[in-house]
Design an enzyme around this catalytic site. Structure first.
Site, short mmCIF file in Angstrom:
data_model
loop_
_atom_site.label_atom_id
_atom_site.label_comp_id
_atom_site.label_asym_id
_atom_site.label_seq_id
_atom_site.Cartn_x
_atom_site.Cartn_y
_atom_site.Cartn_z
N HIS A 1 0.84 -1.20 0.00
CA HIS A 1 0.00 0.00 0.00
C HIS A 1 0.87 1.25 0.00
O HIS A 1 1.91 1.32 0.65
CB HIS A 1 -1.01 0.00 1.15
CG HIS A 1 -0.47 0.29 2.52
ND1 HIS A 1 -0.32 1.57 3.01
CD2 HIS A 1 -0.07 -0.53 3.53
CE1 HIS A 1 0.12 1.53 4.25
NE2 HIS A 1 0.30 0.26 4.59
N ASP B 1 5.64 2.61 7.23
CA ASP B 1 4.29 2.12 6.94
C ASP B 1 3.61 3.02 5.91
O ASP B 1 2.89 3.93 6.26
CB ASP B 1 3.48 2.11 8.24
CG ASP B 1 2.09 1.53 8.06
OD1 ASP B 1 1.84 0.87 7.04
OD2 ASP B 1 1.24 1.77 8.95
N GLU C 1 -5.50 1.90 1.73
CA GLU C 1 -5.34 0.76 2.64
C GLU C 1 -5.64 1.18 4.06
O GLU C 1 -6.30 0.46 4.82
CB GLU C 1 -3.92 0.20 2.54
CG GLU C 1 -3.69 -1.11 3.29
CD GLU C 1 -3.19 -0.97 4.72
OE1 GLU C 1 -3.00 -1.99 5.39
OE2 GLU C 1 -3.00 0.19 5.18
N GLU C 2 -5.16 2.37 4.41
CA GLU C 2 -5.35 2.85 5.78
C GLU C 2 -6.80 3.23 6.07
O GLU C 2 -7.15 3.48 7.21
CB GLU C 2 -4.43 4.05 6.05
CG GLU C 2 -2.94 3.74 5.92
CD GLU C 2 -2.40 2.87 7.04
OE1 GLU C 2 -3.20 2.38 7.87
OE2 GLU C 2 -1.17 2.68 7.08
N ASP D 1 4.30 -5.12 3.61
CA ASP D 1 3.75 -4.01 4.39
C ASP D 1 4.54 -3.89 5.69
O ASP D 1 4.44 -4.74 6.56
CB ASP D 1 2.27 -4.28 4.68
CG ASP D 1 1.55 -3.11 5.31
OD1 ASP D 1 2.20 -2.12 5.66
OD2 ASP D 1 0.31 -3.18 5.45
N HIS E 1 1.97 4.72 12.92
CA HIS E 1 0.83 5.64 12.74
C HIS E 1 1.04 6.95 13.49
O HIS E 1 0.10 7.53 14.03
CB HIS E 1 -0.47 4.97 13.18
CG HIS E 1 -0.99 4.00 12.17
ND1 HIS E 1 -2.24 3.43 12.25
CD2 HIS E 1 -0.44 3.48 11.03
CE1 HIS E 1 -2.44 2.62 11.22
NE2 HIS E 1 -1.34 2.63 10.46
#
Length: 532
Positions: free
Chosen positions: A300, A312, A344-345, A373, A473
Site C-alpha cells: 500500500h 508504513d 489501505e489505511e 507491508d 501511525h
C-alpha cells in the site's frame, strides 16, 4: 468557520516527476556508493550467501545488464537504492502537509513518482481511480492552554471523524469515575452545562461518539476526551459522526491535570475533511510473461493522517520499486504485475476494490500474491506470513499454495542464516481480498504496534518491552524511522521471491516453470538461532 481545505470530492491532484523529486534529494540522500548485500553460489539452485559476502553492485553495470539470476539481481537491489525511493516519498510528504494520505495531493504525488519510475523502467502502467469514504486531517490540530498563564500548547490526538472549528472558550470538566461511572454517556451528565464552553470528559463506559453527541446537544463548542489509563488515546467517532464540532483526546495525566485547573481556558482548532473522496491504485505489468499465469507483488502506497508513513508503508513500496527497476530487462516466464494500493489505511479499500472488480476468470489467472507491508521496523522481528498454519494461531492457513510461498521466504532467510518467525493471516493488510478469493498469498512483516518480547530481543536484538515500530501511525514515521539491516535483508527477500515466482510457480499451482529457478531445500548454510 473553515470546514475543509478541499472540495467534497478530492484535493487538487499534483503529479511529481521522478526528475523533480530527484533534484530535491541531493541533500536528503547524500553521496556514497551502493551498500546493499550480494549473493554467491549457484543461481540454478538459488543458494544465497550471507549479506556482505561479495562486492555490492555497480550502478552502471546494473543499469545495462539483464539481472536474470539471483546473484545478479541481489547485487543490484541495494539498500541505497531502496532508501532513495523512501527519501522521495519523504520529500513528497514534506511538500504536502507532512502526509501522503489517500485523497490528498501528497498521495497523488506519490502515485506520480511511482508511475514515472515504473514507466521509465519499461512497465505498462495503469492508474485507476475509485471513490471511498475517508477522514483526513488537513492541518495539525491545536490544543492550547490560554488561561491561566503561561500559554502553552498541549499534546493531543484528533479523534477520527472530528468536525472542524477554531474556538477559544472556558472549560467545563464533567465528573469522572468513581463519582460518575459513565461520564458523558447520558444527557443528564450535562445538566447546567454552560453553552459555548469546551467539555472535558473522561473515557469509559460508552462510545466517544455518544459523549461528543451529548456534549454538542448541551451546547458545547468543543470536546476534549482524556484517557482512563496510561498512554496515548487514539480513537474514532465512527463514519456516522457528522456533527460540526471539534473533538480531540489527551492522556489521562494531562486530562486530570486540566480538570483540576481553576479558570481553565483552552483554544481548540481542528481542520478536517470527512466524506467521499477519490484516490487510485497503480498497476504496472511486465510486457513479457504468460498472461494466464500472473504473479502479483503489492504494497500500500498511502500513509495515515498522522504522518508521512515511510516505514508504513514506504518500506514495502520502495523495495518493490527497486526490485522492479533492477528486473526491467528480465523477460519473466510468467506475467509480473506490481500493485501499489490506495486507501489501505481507510480499510483495505484499494486492494478490495481491485479484486472485487476482477471476473472469476481473471482471478483464476493470478497464480499468487506477495504482500510487503512494513519491512524495515526499527525494533524489528523477521515475520513471515504463516501460510500453512504451522503455528496453529489465529485465522488458519491461507489458500492452497500459500504454504509454498511461506517456504520460499523461509528458504531465503535460512540461506542467509537469519532467524524468522511466523505471523498470522489476521486480515490487517492487502492480502486479505486475495485469500478471501482463494488466491495463494504470502509476504513479510517486521512488526507494528506489537510489543517485542525478551525472547525476540535475544534472537533479533533491539529492545524488549517496546513496540516493533514505536512510530507506528505517528508523525515520527519518517525517513529516520528505519532499521537499515532489516530493510537491507528484506529488500533482498522481496527481489528473490519476485524473481523466483516470475520464473517458476510450479510449487504453488503446478504450472510448468523454468527448471533453473527451483526453490532450494530448507537447509541453512549456517546454524540459525532459535526465534522462540
Amino acid at each position: 468557520m473553515k470546514k475543509t481545505g478541499m472540495d467534497a470530492r478530492r484535493l487538487a491532484r499534483g503529479r511529481w516527476s521522478a526528475t523533480a523529486v530527484a533534484a530535491m534529494l541531493v541533500v536528503a540522500c547524500g553521496g556514497g556508493g551502493e551498500s546493499g548485500s550480494a549473493t554467491s553460489g549457484d543461481a540454478a539452485v538459488a543458494k544465497l550467501a550471507p549479506a556482505g559476502s561479495s562486492a555490492s553492485g555497480d550502478s552502471s553495470s546494473c543499469a545495462n545488464r539483464v539481472n536474470n539470476t539471483f546473484q545478479k539481481l541481489l547485487e543490484c537491489v541495494t539498500l541505497d537504492g531502496v532508501r532513495r525511493h523512501q527519501a522521495a516519498l519523504q520529500a513528497i510528504a514534506d511538500a504536502n502537509n507532512g502526509i501522503r494520505t489517500s485523497g490528498t495531493p501528497g498521495y497523488d504525488a506519490s502515485v506520480g513518482y511511482a508511475a514515472e519510475v515504473l514507466r521509465e523502467a519499461g512497465y505498462l502502467v495503469t492508474i485507476t481511480d475509485f471513490q471511498f469514504q475517508t477522514f483526513i486531517t488537513l492541518s495539525g490540530t491545536v490544543l492550547e492552554q490560554v488561561a491561566p498563564g503561561p500559554t502553552a500548547p498541549l499534546a493531543n490526538n484528533t479523534m477520527e471523524y472530528s468536525g472542524s472549528g477554531d474556538i477559544t472558550a472556558p472549560v467545563t470538566a464533567l465528573l469522572a469515575p468513581p463519582a460518575d461511572a459513565t461520564p458523558g454517556c447520558e444527557a443528564a451528565d450535562f445538566a447546567g452545562f454552560p453553552a459555548g464552553n469546551i467539555a472535558l470528559i473522561s473515557r469509559g463506559a460508552c462510545t466517544f461518539a455518544i459523549k461528543a453527541t451529548n456534549a454538542h446537544a448541551a451546547g458545547a463548542s468543543g470536546v476534549v476526551i482524556y484517557n482512563n489509563a496510561d498512554g496515548d488515546l487514539n480513537g474514532t467517532l465512527g463514519e456516522a459522526f457528522a456533527l460540526d464540532i471539534g473533538v480531540t483526546s489527551v492522556t489521562q495525566a494531562l486530562g486530570q491535570q486540566l480538570a483540576a485547573t481553576p479558570g481553565l481556558v483552552l483554544r481548540l482548532k481542528t481542520d478536517t475533511f470527512r466524506g467521499e473522496a477519490t484516490t487510485s491504485n497503480l498497476i504496472a505489468e511486465s510486457p513479457a510473461g504468460d498472461p494466464n499465469n500472473v504473479v502479483m507483488v503489492g504494497a500500500h502506497l498511502d500513509s495515515v493522517n498522522e504522518g508521512p508513513g515511510i516505514n508504513d508503508n514506504g518500506s514495502g513500496v520502495a523495495a518493490i520499486l527497486e526490485t522492479a527497476v533492477q528486473m526491467a530487462k528480465v523477460k519473466p516466464r510468467n506475467k509480473l504485475r506490481f500493485a501499489l494500493w490506495g486507501a489501505e489505511e481507510a480499510g483495505l479499500v484499494g486492494s478490495t476494490n481491485y479484486v472485487d472488480g476482477l471476473s472469476q476468470a481473471e482471478k483464476e489467472r493470478i497464480a499468487l500474491y506477495l504482500n510487503f507491508d512494513m519491512i524495515g521496523s526499527p525494533n524489528h522481528v523477521f515475520f513471515v506470513y504463516d501460510g500453512d498454519d504451522s503455528d496453529a494461531t489465529g485465522e488458519g492457513p491461507g489458500p492452497g499454495g500459500s504454504d509454498q510461498i511461506e517456504k520460499a521466504f523461509e528458504a531465503f532467510y535460512m540461506q542467509r542464516g537469519v532467524p524468522f518467525k511466523g505471523t498470522d493471516f489476521d486480515g490487517r493488510s492487502d492480502y486479505r481480498a486475495f485469500i478471501e478469493n482463494l488466491i495463494p498469498a504470502g509476504g513479510l512483516f517486521t512488526g507494528a504496534e506489537g510489543i517485542k518480547t525478551a525472547a525476540e530481543a535475544a534472537s533479533w536484538g533491539g529492545t524488549a518491552g517496546q513496540a516493533y515500530d514505536p512510530c507506528y501511525h505517528q508523525a515520527c514515521d519518517t525517513f529516520a524511522n528505519n532499521n537499515d539491516a532489516a530493510l537491507d535483508v528484506n529488500a533482498d527477500a522481496v527481489a528473490y521471491t519476485t524473481l523466483l515466482f516470475s520464473m517458476n510457480t510450479s510449487t504453488v499451482n503446478d504450472q510448468r516453470g523454468k527448471g533453473n529457478f527451483r526453490m532450494p531445500a530448507l537447509k541453512p548454510l549456517h546454524p540459525v538461532p532459535s526465534a522462540n
